[in-house]
Design a protein around this motif. Structure first.
Motif, PDB file in Angstrom:
ATOM      1  N   GLU A  70      37.342  49.113  35.390  1.00 33.40           N
ATOM      2  CA  GLU A  70      38.677  48.838  35.465  1.00 33.40           C
ATOM      3  C   GLU A  70      39.566  49.733  35.405  1.00 33.40           C
ATOM      4  O   GLU A  70      40.636  49.838  35.927  1.00 33.40           O
ATOM      5  N   VAL A 246      36.695  35.989  34.456  1.00 33.62           N
ATOM      6  CA  VAL A 246      36.769  37.181  35.343  1.00 33.62           C
ATOM      7  C   VAL A 246      36.281  37.042  36.663  1.00 33.62           C
ATOM      8  O   VAL A 246      36.959  37.595  37.445  1.00 33.62           O
ATOM      9  N   MET A 249      38.896  34.862  38.814  1.00 39.13           N
ATOM     10  CA  MET A 249      39.995  35.873  38.962  1.00 39.13           C
ATOM     11  C   MET A 249      39.540  36.857  39.930  1.00 39.13           C
ATOM     12  O   MET A 249      40.498  37.099  41.064  1.00 39.13           O
ATOM     13  N   PHE A 250      38.575  37.646  39.674  1.00 37.39           N
ATOM     14  CA  PHE A 250      38.452  38.764  40.567  1.00 37.39           C
ATOM     15  C   PHE A 250      38.021  38.286  42.165  1.00 37.39           C
ATOM     16  O   PHE A 250      38.769  38.715  43.082  1.00 37.39           O
ATOM     17  N   TYR A 251      37.184  37.552  42.340  1.00 38.09           N
ATOM     18  CA  TYR A 251      36.539  37.117  43.697  1.00 38.09           C
ATOM     19  C   TYR A 251      37.874  36.241  44.218  1.00 38.09           C
ATOM     20  O   TYR A 251      37.926  35.953  45.389  1.00 38.09           O
ATOM     21  N   SER A 253      41.015  36.426  44.008  1.00 33.41           N
ATOM     22  CA  SER A 253      42.064  37.324  44.808  1.00 33.41           C
ATOM     23  C   SER A 253      41.273  37.969  45.858  1.00 33.41           C
ATOM     24  O   SER A 253      42.051  38.424  47.094  1.00 33.41           O
ATOM     25  N   MET A 276      47.834  40.615  43.110  1.00 31.73           N
ATOM     26  CA  MET A 276      46.629  39.769  42.209  1.00 31.73           C
ATOM     27  C   MET A 276      45.430  40.630  41.946  1.00 31.73           C
ATOM     28  O   MET A 276      45.249  40.609  40.841  1.00 31.73           O
ATOM     29  N   PHE A 277      44.977  41.075  42.909  1.00 36.29           N
ATOM     30  CA  PHE A 277      43.584  41.672  42.602  1.00 36.29           C
ATOM     31  C   PHE A 277      43.714  43.364  42.372  1.00 36.29           C
ATOM     32  O   PHE A 277      42.815  43.700  41.647  1.00 36.29           O
ATOM     33  N   ALA A 281      44.758  41.032  38.172  1.00 35.59           N
ATOM     34  CA  ALA A 281      43.305  40.616  37.664  1.00 35.59           C
ATOM     35  C   ALA A 281      42.794  41.571  36.692  1.00 35.59           C
ATOM     36  O   ALA A 281      42.550  41.196  35.491  1.00 35.59           O
ATOM     37  N   ASN A 285      42.102  40.892  32.503  1.00 38.36           N
ATOM     38  CA  ASN A 285      40.607  40.991  31.950  1.00 38.36           C
ATOM     39  C   ASN A 285      40.257  41.403  30.493  1.00 38.36           C
ATOM     40  O   ASN A 285      39.468  40.583  29.871  1.00 38.36           O
TER      41      ASN A 285
END
Length: 315
Positions: A70, A246, A249-251, A253, A276-277, A281, A285
């Protein structure tokens, strides 16, 4: 290919504030604070896992690797966004643009594969608890972590190499916060039908990962609901809640950005989805992993206490 050619980066969100005195500082400061928080928060999570021996297991090892990814994932884009906010000439060279695309998407792919490995880990832990120590060995955990990074970086090389051979012409304005496949391909002086092929490839990869994770969690939830005690169900859910948050949120966006094919959104909505991504995100995390996990909170407190003791002895 002309290596001295540049793309003019047009950021719709900031187009009304080209200079600091016109208001760009209002966006620079919060974005800078968010970036510092992302780096600091993920470093804390990473070192908390490494220092606390109780967290030396596959699940937390995956979390620590994810936190490290990240940091680099956001570093691929946010520093350039920050420089564009305070720069009169918002440009990036072709080489710089290709490198940004490569590292941003390679790190994103690595994170997606790692999230899939984490879902499989939770599936084995909850659905086959007696076999978990023999299946998820330290060797397999290390192989999955390394494989996620290696595959994530190798899979994009042909795509980036192909884009680097394309001729670019026209205004060269990228209507996005960073270099991305579709905006860059639209600038090529050639047939842009390959954009659809790119969309299909990305969509297949995203859907395949989402399906694996979704099937794993459907099975996990089914098993958890069969646990007779309420305390047992809560404990099982707590071990998966952070990862599931997580993942969503990740997938979530990423899907909004790369599963729309020919659909077009207003520029401001495109910018919000990209933020967002690429920014939000990663920002949430470390919060999710630290606040939703009792063991992680204890490890972070120990880490901070060690830091305070080190500072006191140094002074």
């Amino acid at each position: 290919m002309r290596f001295n050619q540049t793309f003019t980066v047009t950021e719709f969100l900031f187009s009304g504030f080209p200079q600091i005195e016109d208001g760009s500082l209002l966006f620079f400061i919060p974005l800078f604070i968010i970036y510092i928080f992302i780096v600091t928060g993920n470093l804390i999570v990473f070192f908390a896992v490494r220092i606390d021996i109780r967290l030396h297991n596959p699940m937390y090892n995956f979390i620590s690797i994810f936190s490290l990814l990240e940091i680099w994932y956001t570093t691929a884009t946010i520093p350039k966004m920050l420089s564009n906010l305070i720069s009169k000439k918002r440009t990036i060279s072709i080489i710089g643009c290709l490198l940004q695309m490569y590292f941003f998407h390679s790190l994103g792919n690595s994170e997606g594969i790692l999230l899939t490995a984490m879902a499989i880990d939770r599936y084995v832990a909850i659905c086959n608890p007696l076999r978990y120590p023999t299946i998820m060995t330290p060797q397999l955990c290390a192989q999955l972590s390394a494989g996620s990074c290696i595959f994530g970086f190798l899979v994009l090389l042909p795509e980036i190499a192909w884009i680097s051979t394309l001729p670019f012409c026209g205004p060269n304005q990228i209507h996005q916060l960073f270099c991305d496949f579709e905006p860059v391909l639209r600038l090529a002086c050639t047939d842009t039908s390959m954009i659809l092929v790119e969309d299909v490839i990305h969509a297949i990869a995203i859907i395949f990962s989402v399906l694996i994770i979704a099937v794993s969690y459907i099975r996990i939830i089914t098993v958890i609901l069969k646990i007779p005690s309420v305390e047992g169900r809560q404990k099982a859910f707590s071990t998966c809640a952070s990862h599931l948050g997580v993942f969503l949120m990740f997938y979530g966006s990423v899907s909004l950005m790369y599963l729309r094919f020919s659909a077009t959104f207003p520029p401001i909505l495109d910018t919000i989805i990209a933020l967002m991504f690429a920014v939000l995100a990663p920002f949430f995390n470390p919060i999710i992993y630290s606040l939703r996990n009792k063991d992680m909170k204890i490890a972070i407190k120990k880490l901070l206490c060690l830091q305070k003791m080190f500072d006191a002895s140094a002074s």
